[in-house]
Design a protein around this motif. Structure first.
Motif, PDB file in Angstrom:
ATOM      1  N   LEU A  82     -32.943   8.845  11.162  1.00  0.00           N
ATOM      2  CA  LEU A  82     -31.665   9.544  11.193  1.00  0.00           C
ATOM      3  C   LEU A  82     -31.797  10.388  12.481  1.00  0.00           C
ATOM      4  CD1 LEU A  82     -31.423  10.469   7.487  1.00  0.00           C
ATOM      5  CD2 LEU A  82     -30.618   8.535   8.551  1.00  0.00           C
ATOM      6  N   PRO A  83     -30.389  10.843  13.073  1.00  0.00           N
ATOM      7  CA  PRO A  83     -30.348  11.615  14.210  1.00  0.00           C
ATOM      8  C   PRO A  83     -31.038  12.968  13.829  1.00  0.00           C
ATOM      9  CG  PRO A  83     -28.302  10.674  13.711  1.00  0.00           C
ATOM     10  CD  PRO A  83     -29.095  10.410  12.440  1.00  0.00           C
ATOM     11  N   ALA A  84     -31.584  13.603  14.967  1.00  0.00           N
ATOM     12  CA  ALA A  84     -32.506  14.733  14.838  1.00  0.00           C
ATOM     13  C   ALA A  84     -32.468  15.456  16.187  1.00  0.00           C
ATOM     14  CB  ALA A  84     -33.725  14.717  14.316  1.00  0.00           C
ATOM     15  N   LEU A  85     -32.755  16.708  16.183  1.00  0.00           N
ATOM     16  CA  LEU A  85     -33.002  17.394  17.334  1.00  0.00           C
ATOM     17  C   LEU A  85     -34.439  17.318  17.863  1.00  0.00           C
ATOM     18  CD1 LEU A  85     -31.132  20.578  16.788  1.00  0.00           C
ATOM     19  CD2 LEU A  85     -30.182  18.833  17.953  1.00  0.00           C
ATOM     20  N   GLN A  86     -34.788  17.068  18.838  1.00  0.00           N
ATOM     21  CA  GLN A  86     -36.117  16.743  19.354  1.00  0.00           C
ATOM     22  C   GLN A  86     -36.939  18.191  19.452  1.00  0.00           C
ATOM     23  OE1 GLN A  86     -35.958  13.477  18.264  1.00  0.00           O
ATOM     24  NE2 GLN A  86     -37.799  13.290  19.695  1.00  0.00           N
ATOM     25  N   GLY A  87     -38.032  18.103  19.270  1.00  0.00           N
ATOM     26  CA  GLY A  87     -38.688  19.523  19.128  1.00  0.00           C
ATOM     27  C   GLY A  87     -38.149  20.544  18.360  1.00  0.00           C
ATOM     28  N   GLY A  88     -37.874  19.963  16.986  1.00  0.00           N
ATOM     29  CA  GLY A  88     -37.316  20.657  16.132  1.00  0.00           C
ATOM     30  C   GLY A  88     -38.253  21.615  15.365  1.00  0.00           C
ATOM     31  N   GLN A  89     -39.525  21.312  15.461  1.00  0.00           N
ATOM     32  CA  GLN A  89     -40.517  22.397  14.961  1.00  0.00           C
ATOM     33  C   GLN A  89     -40.910  23.503  15.853  1.00  0.00           C
ATOM     34  OE1 GLN A  89     -40.274  20.893  11.729  1.00  0.00           O
ATOM     35  NE2 GLN A  89     -42.423  21.449  11.529  1.00  0.00           N
ATOM     36  N   THR A  90     -40.352  23.668  16.916  1.00  0.00           N
ATOM     37  CA  THR A  90     -40.676  24.703  17.899  1.00  0.00           C
ATOM     38  C   THR A  90     -39.885  26.172  17.475  1.00  0.00           C
ATOM     39  OG1 THR A  90     -38.864  24.118  19.447  1.00  0.00           O
ATOM     40  CG2 THR A  90     -41.183  22.877  19.683  1.00  0.00           C
ATOM     41  N   SER A  91     -38.785  25.977  16.838  1.00  0.00           N
ATOM     42  CA  SER A  91     -38.094  27.321  16.593  1.00  0.00           C
ATOM     43  C   SER A  91     -37.565  27.481  15.165  1.00  0.00           C
ATOM     44  CB  SER A  91     -37.238  27.675  17.650  1.00  0.00           C
ATOM     45  OG  SER A  91     -35.982  26.895  17.552  1.00  0.00           O
ATOM     46  N   LEU A  92     -37.367  28.357  14.715  1.00  0.00           N
ATOM     47  CA  LEU A  92     -36.901  28.539  13.359  1.00  0.00           C
ATOM     48  C   LEU A  92     -35.486  27.972  13.141  1.00  0.00           C
ATOM     49  CD1 LEU A  92     -37.373  28.958  10.233  1.00  0.00           C
ATOM     50  CD2 LEU A  92     -36.551  31.566  10.714  1.00  0.00           C
ATOM     51  N   VAL A  93     -34.625  28.109  14.180  1.00  0.00           N
ATOM     52  CA  VAL A  93     -33.203  27.748  14.342  1.00  0.00           C
ATOM     53  C   VAL A  93     -33.121  26.498  14.434  1.00  0.00           C
ATOM     54  CG1 VAL A  93     -31.255  27.883  15.676  1.00  0.00           C
ATOM     55  CG2 VAL A  93     -32.444  30.131  15.499  1.00  0.00           C
ATOM     56  N   VAL A  96     -34.145  24.498  11.159  1.00  0.00           N
ATOM     57  CA  VAL A  96     -33.097  24.699  10.134  1.00  0.00           C
ATOM     58  C   VAL A  96     -31.827  23.951  10.543  1.00  0.00           C
ATOM     59  CG1 VAL A  96     -31.416  26.288   9.086  1.00  0.00           C
ATOM     60  CG2 VAL A  96     -33.482  27.142   9.574  1.00  0.00           C
ATOM     61  N   ALA A  97     -31.368  23.735  11.707  1.00  0.00           N
ATOM     62  CA  ALA A  97     -30.690  22.899  12.191  1.00  0.00           C
ATOM     63  C   ALA A  97     -30.947  21.421  11.835  1.00  0.00           C
ATOM     64  CB  ALA A  97     -30.170  22.915  13.644  1.00  0.00           C
ATOM     65  N   ASN A  98     -32.248  21.143  12.110  1.00  0.00           N
ATOM     66  CA  ASN A  98     -32.606  19.708  11.603  1.00  0.00           C
ATOM     67  C   ASN A  98     -32.719  19.485  10.152  1.00  0.00           C
ATOM     68  OD1 ASN A  98     -33.211  18.127  13.868  1.00  0.00           O
ATOM     69  ND2 ASN A  98     -35.229  18.632  14.236  1.00  0.00           N
ATOM     70  N   PHE A  99     -32.845  20.451   9.298  1.00  0.00           N
ATOM     71  CA  PHE A  99     -32.685  20.605   7.880  1.00  0.00           C
ATOM     72  C   PHE A  99     -31.487  19.863   7.744  1.00  0.00           C
ATOM     73  CE2 PHE A  99     -36.111  23.411   6.688  1.00  0.00           C
ATOM     74  CZ  PHE A  99     -37.152  22.707   7.040  1.00  0.00           C
ATOM     75  N   VAL A 100     -30.359  20.716   8.138  1.00  0.00           N
ATOM     76  CA  VAL A 100     -29.006  20.409   7.641  1.00  0.00           C
ATOM     77  C   VAL A 100     -28.535  19.055   8.278  1.00  0.00           C
ATOM     78  CG1 VAL A 100     -26.421  21.235   8.315  1.00  0.00           C
ATOM     79  CG2 VAL A 100     -28.224  23.025   8.084  1.00  0.00           C
ATOM     80  N   ILE A 101     -28.989  18.657   9.496  1.00  0.00           N
ATOM     81  CA  ILE A 101     -28.404  17.070   9.810  1.00  0.00           C
ATOM     82  C   ILE A 101     -29.291  16.310   8.854  1.00  0.00           C
ATOM     83  CG2 ILE A 101     -29.106  15.578  11.570  1.00  0.00           C
ATOM     84  CD1 ILE A 101     -29.212  18.095  13.754  1.00  0.00           C
ATOM     85  N   PHE A 102     -30.504  16.453   8.572  1.00  0.00           N
ATOM     86  CA  PHE A 102     -31.191  15.551   7.525  1.00  0.00           C
ATOM     87  C   PHE A 102     -30.275  15.313   6.314  1.00  0.00           C
ATOM     88  CE2 PHE A 102     -34.231  13.946   4.548  1.00  0.00           C
ATOM     89  CZ  PHE A 102     -34.652  12.871   5.481  1.00  0.00           C
ATOM     90  N   TYR A 103     -30.064  16.780   5.733  1.00  0.00           N
ATOM     91  CA  TYR A 103     -29.337  16.764   4.506  1.00  0.00           C
ATOM     92  C   TYR A 103     -28.105  15.769   4.436  1.00  0.00           C
ATOM     93  CZ  TYR A 103     -31.778  20.972   3.211  1.00  0.00           C
ATOM     94  OH  TYR A 103     -32.911  21.912   2.840  1.00  0.00           O
ATOM     95  N   LEU A 104     -27.484  15.868   5.468  1.00  0.00           N
ATOM     96  CA  LEU A 104     -26.118  15.132   5.397  1.00  0.00           C
ATOM     97  C   LEU A 104     -26.265  13.762   5.966  1.00  0.00           C
ATOM     98  CD1 LEU A 104     -23.833  17.891   7.844  1.00  0.00           C
ATOM     99  CD2 LEU A 104     -23.959  17.419   5.172  1.00  0.00           C
ATOM    100  N   PHE A 105     -26.971  13.510   6.909  1.00  0.00           N
ATOM    101  CA  PHE A 105     -27.182  11.959   7.136  1.00  0.00           C
ATOM    102  C   PHE A 105     -28.227  11.120   5.955  1.00  0.00           C
ATOM    103  CE2 PHE A 105     -25.805  13.388  11.221  1.00  0.00           C
ATOM    104  CZ  PHE A 105     -25.059  12.286  11.618  1.00  0.00           C
ATOM    105  N   SER A 106     -28.998  11.852   5.204  1.00  0.00           N
ATOM    106  CA  SER A 106     -29.795  11.189   4.133  1.00  0.00           C
ATOM    107  C   SER A 106     -28.923  10.924   3.046  1.00  0.00           C
ATOM    108  CB  SER A 106     -31.096  12.028   3.966  1.00  0.00           C
ATOM    109  OG  SER A 106     -30.415  13.380   3.535  1.00  0.00           O
ATOM    110  N   PHE A 107     -27.966  11.791   2.807  1.00  0.00           N
ATOM    111  CA  PHE A 107     -27.001  11.762   1.505  1.00  0.00           C
ATOM    112  C   PHE A 107     -26.217  10.287   1.813  1.00  0.00           C
ATOM    113  CE2 PHE A 107     -22.889  12.558  -0.160  1.00  0.00           C
ATOM    114  CZ  PHE A 107     -23.555  12.584  -1.790  1.00  0.00           C
ATOM    115  N   VAL A 108     -25.527  10.381   3.078  1.00  0.00           N
ATOM    116  CA  VAL A 108     -24.984   9.177   3.515  1.00  0.00           C
ATOM    117  C   VAL A 108     -25.689   7.806   3.495  1.00  0.00           C
ATOM    118  CG1 VAL A 108     -23.510   8.101   5.447  1.00  0.00           C
ATOM    119  CG2 VAL A 108     -23.308  10.426   4.795  1.00  0.00           C
ATOM    120  N   ALA A 109     -26.854   7.956   3.933  1.00  0.00           N
ATOM    121  CA  ALA A 109     -27.766   6.918   3.823  1.00  0.00           C
ATOM    122  C   ALA A 109     -27.994   6.404   2.509  1.00  0.00           C
ATOM    123  CB  ALA A 109     -29.136   7.063   4.614  1.00  0.00           C
ATOM    124  N   LEU A 110     -28.421   7.203   1.695  1.00  0.00           N
ATOM    125  CA  LEU A 110     -28.476   6.911   0.232  1.00  0.00           C
ATOM    126  C   LEU A 110     -27.331   6.303  -0.398  1.00  0.00           C
ATOM    127  CD1 LEU A 110     -30.701   9.836  -1.286  1.00  0.00           C
ATOM    128  CD2 LEU A 110     -31.425   7.490  -0.778  1.00  0.00           C
TER     129      LEU A 110
END
Length: 469
Positions: A82-93, A96-110
């Motif tokens: 799924l889409p994601a921001l690269q380097g998403g582990q480098t900062s808390l912000v 969290v943004a990658n969490f939200v992206i994953f929530y939405l796209f994984s739900f659609v994928a399921l």
């Protein structure tokens, strides 16, 4: 007849294999702990009569800029990245943004992938992802298995990221508890974790314990003189390397070992050297604090094909967990260190999950956080006594082979999935036909899990379709 029963029949009536859909933020070729577990399980199921899918992120744990293909098939497993921001582990912000992206796209994928009767195995990265997984499986008539690797929001609260009275965290905890109760099965990775799930759900959830593992065959001990990585990193045969391998994050106590390091690096007669391999929230600060010591070395995560060499560099492994997180997290680093045949030191709750494993395997010692003097003395003794290190390392290796074997743990998962794929009963599996209940495991007080006899048949190639429903 329940939705679960209708779903199972609908899938079978079409003559199509049951889909097993895994959902986790990281997967092959990522090297993080949950990715390695999931990769092992998915690839082990290749020969079974399932259609295997993994819904995962397009980024990796280490923040690499390389982007793997959004769709590919590896070892019989269809990977949906799924889409994601690269380097998403480098900062808390960004995280969290990658969490939200994953929530939405994984739900659609399921919603796109899942069908009636299919099995969706949801891990707990990102936190609360199982809530949307439950919604998706309810809408599609599939069944949910929660693979509980850690427990939120309690972990966040106990690390100081909120208060127990926070209404948002309270609501999320109640939704999470409902999800546990509504799922077909919840797989905990430790006895104390299962105790906590049982407590939160008032014994209304189906709980199984299948601990994590390491590939003990691939990680067989490697002698120092045969290990090119040890010489590459500048260690002599007479050095005693005390190593930490993996993520060193907010959940881990490092101050106790830092106190021991500061005492031992000043002792010219001591053979002790210290090695950190991996990353995590604490790494940058530790590098800064220890940069003046030439006996301390930091290295990045090593690729899986070099994991045997990396884990065999240390003469002693150490790991830790903040005591307040017992029952919420189980460090899987223990299994790799044991497979490598090295003594293991644990800093944390002396009656915690890892402390129990060390005591059972007679392969090291546990220390409470702050016990700098006792830890330092033990490291002095152990670093000076090669025979004792070899004895403890042999015990660790035997424990890895006899109690924590990867094939046994994978066979337990295979048996569980086969039971779920063949049952047409609503809710939890029939008591008489299921693997051993969590209550039975809890009575063992953290002893190693040994599955029922039919697991051995599955491990030897018995097909899921051969099981009687």
């Amino acid at each position: 007849m329940s939705d679960h029963s209708v779903g199972a029949k609908a899938s079978h009536n079409k003559g199509e294999p049951v889909r097993v859909i895994f959902v986790n933020r990281f997967f092959y070729p990522d090297e993080s702990a949950t990715s390695l577990m999931l990769t092992d399980l998915a690839f082990a199921l290749e020969a079974k009569p399932y259609a295997l899918h993994v819904v995962t992120s397009g980024s990796d744990y280490t923040g690499s800029e390389e982007r793997p293909p959004s769709r590919e098939k590896v070892n019989g497993t269809s990977i949906h990245r799924l889409p994601a921001l690269q380097g998403g582990q480098t900062s808390l912000v960004r995280r969290v943004a990658n969490f939200v992206i994953f929530y939405l796209f994984s739900f659609v994928a399921l919603l796109r992938l899942a069908r009636r009767g299919d099995l969706v195995v949801c891990l707990t990265d990102p936190p609360f992802g199982q809530l949307l997984c439950l919604l998706a499986v309810r809408l599609k008539g599939a069944r949910l298995i929660n693979w509980v690797q850690d427990i939120y929001p309690e972990t966040a609260i106990r690390l100081g990221f909120g208060s127990p009275g926070n209404p948002l965290f309270g609501m999320l905890a109640r939704l999470r508890d409902f999800c546990w109760k509504a799922s077909a099965v919840n797989v905990a990775i430790g006895a104390r974790m299962a105790e906590y799930v049982k407590h939160r759900t008032a014994d209304a959830a189906d709980i199984r314990i299948i601990p994590n593992w390491a590939d003990e065959k691939a990680l067989a001990p490697l002698a120092h003189e045969e290990n090119p990585l040890r010489s590459k990193w500048g260690y002599l045969l007479e050095d005693c390397v005390i190593g930490y391998s993996g993520n060193l994050g907010r959940a881990h106590d490092s101050e106790t070992m830092l106190g021991a390091i500061e005492q031992l690096v000043g002792d010219a007669a001591s053979p002790a050297r210290f090695l950190f391999v991996g990353g995590g929230a604490q790494r940058k600060g530790l590098e800064e604090r220890l940069k003046a010591y030439d006996r301390v070395r930091f290295c990045n995560y090593q690729p899986r094909e070099q994991l045997r060499e990396s884990l065999s560099v240390p003469d002693i492994h150490w790991l830790s967990l903040a005591p307040q997180l017992e029952g919420l997290i189980v460090p899987s680093k223990f299994y790799g260190a044991a497979a490598a045949g090295r003594p293991i030191i644990f800093v944390g709750d002396e009656d915690g999950e890892v402390a129990r494993l060390i005591a059972q395997g007679e392969c090291g010692r546990s220390f409470a956080p702050g016990a700098v003097g006792a830890l330092t003395q033990y490291l002095r003794e152990l670093s000076a006594d090669r025979n004792l290190r070899e004895l403890l390392g042999q015990n660790a290796r035997l424990f890895a082979e006899d109690i924590c074997a990867r094939d046994s743990r994978l066979a337990e998962w295979t048996a569980l999935l086969c039971d779920l794929a063949t049952t047409e009963m609503s809710g939890s599996l029939d008591e008489a036909k299921s693997t051993q209940k969590a209550n039975d495991y809890l009575a063992l007080e953290g002893a190693a899990v040994v599955g029922p006899s039919r697991i051995n048949g599955l491990a030897n190639g018995q097909q899921c379709k051969g099981l009687q429903s």
